[in-house]
Design a protein around this motif. Structure first.
Motif, PDB file in Angstrom:
ATOM      1  N   LYS A 274       0.866  -1.181   0.000  1.00 21.21           N
ATOM      2  CA  LYS A 274       0.000   0.000   0.000  1.00 21.21           C
ATOM      3  C   LYS A 274       0.900   1.227   0.000  1.00 21.21           C
ATOM      4  O   LYS A 274       1.603   1.483   0.973  1.00 21.21           O
TER       5      LYS A 274
ATOM      6  N   TYR B 162       1.168   4.825   0.307  1.00 25.41           N
ATOM      7  CA  TYR B 162       0.541   6.077   0.734  1.00 25.41           C
ATOM      8  C   TYR B 162       1.467   7.279   0.522  1.00 25.41           C
ATOM      9  O   TYR B 162       1.164   8.377   0.995  1.00 25.41           O
TER      10      TYR B 162
ATOM     11  N   LYS C 103       2.830   7.818  -2.869  1.00 23.42           N
ATOM     12  CA  LYS C 103       2.307   8.238  -4.173  1.00 23.42           C
ATOM     13  C   LYS C 103       0.816   8.544  -4.097  1.00 23.42           C
ATOM     14  O   LYS C 103       0.301   9.370  -4.870  1.00 23.42           O
ATOM     15  N   ASN C 104       0.139   7.885  -3.175  1.00 22.48           N
ATOM     16  CA  ASN C 104      -1.308   8.111  -2.986  1.00 22.48           C
ATOM     17  C   ASN C 104      -1.598   8.314  -1.506  1.00 22.48           C
ATOM     18  O   ASN C 104      -2.068   7.400  -0.819  1.00 22.48           O
TER      19      ASN C 104
ATOM     20  N   LYS D 285      -3.187   9.315   2.145  1.00 19.87           N
ATOM     21  CA  LYS D 285      -4.545   9.259   2.674  1.00 19.87           C
ATOM     22  C   LYS D 285      -5.146  10.667   2.668  1.00 19.87           C
ATOM     23  O   LYS D 285      -4.411  11.658   2.639  1.00 19.87           O
TER      24      LYS D 285
ATOM     25  N   SER E 274       1.369   9.814   4.914  1.00 25.81           N
ATOM     26  CA  SER E 274       2.231   9.253   3.874  1.00 25.81           C
ATOM     27  C   SER E 274       3.148   8.186   4.463  1.00 25.81           C
ATOM     28  O   SER E 274       3.762   8.407   5.512  1.00 25.81           O
TER      29      SER E 274
END
Length: 229
Positions: free
Chosen positions: A128, A130, A132-133, A135, A140
């Motif tokens: 997962k 976090y 690059k993407n 929450k 991060s």
């Protein structure tokens, strides 16, 4: 009886005959998770030492680890409507054992993750990203669920644990945000959450900027070395 044992008994079973069975099983399972943590920490130490010799710097600043408390394990199983047993723990929970790896730069995070993935005895179950993407609240980190074998006196066990890899700035932010989870009833909470999101955006920019500066310094070092030939 030790307080730790009492907590295990209270969350596992109320049947006197089953208490000892579950207690021993639970202790044995916790040993597996502790051993898995030791195995991964050793791997991280070796990688850090190896890279420090080759690159003249340590990519990993520090490593922390933890085991979930028996009460936290039981509560998580209950929330999911799952049976409270050692088998249920192994089959349904992947974060009983957790390791947090704090790196200097963002590219170190992905380098460490890739090096772990290349090792023959580590299996990456889930990733997962976090970073690059992030929450919605700005959190991060790179999360990996890994499976690693541990070798006991008479058998081998494959154990899952969670790895969180992040920069120093990300870790600082996460520590502060974690405190807010227990203070959401405060009047100022919504405003503080907004401020934390702004800080997360700035931290992303700072991490990127710091990485660019490091790469510039590395290029300067190369050009200086070339002057001697």
């Amino acid at each position: 009886m030790q307080e730790f044992d009492k907590k295990i008994i209270s969350v596992i079973s109320q049947d006197p005959e089953e208490i000892l069975i579950h207690l021993n099983e639970f202790k044995e399972l916790m040993l597996y998770y502790k051993s898995a943590i030791r195995e991964v920490r050793t791997k991280l130490e070796v990688l850090n030492d190896d890279i420090s010799i080759k690159n003249q710097r340590n990519p990993i600043q520090f490593v922390k680890s933890r085991l979930k408390k028996p009460s936290s394990i039981a509560q998580k199983l209950r929330r999911r409507g799952l049976e409270i047993s050692t088998q249920s723990i192994r089959e349904n929970l992947t974060d009983v054992a957790g390791i947090r790896v704090v790196c200097s730069f963002v590219d170190d995070i992905y380098d460490i993750a890739e090096m772990l993935e290349l090792q023959d005895d580590i299996k990456i179950i889930e990733v997962k990203d976090y970073i690059k993407n992030p929450k919605p609240n700005g959190y991060s980190s790179l999360h990996l669920i890994v499976e690693i074998p541990i070798y006991l006196s008479q058998k081998k066990e494959c154990i899952k644990l969670e790895l969180q890899i992040r920069t120093i700035a990300m870790d600082f932010w996460a520590s502060l945000e974690h405190q807010m989870k227990y203070k959401k009833t405060m009047k100022e909470a919504p405003e503080i959450i907004k401020e934390l999101k702004k800080c997360a955006d700035k931290i992303y920019q700072i991490d990127e900027h710091m990485l660019k500066i490091r790469k510039k310094i590395e290029k300067l070092d190369i050009s200086e070395d070339n002057t001697y030939f």
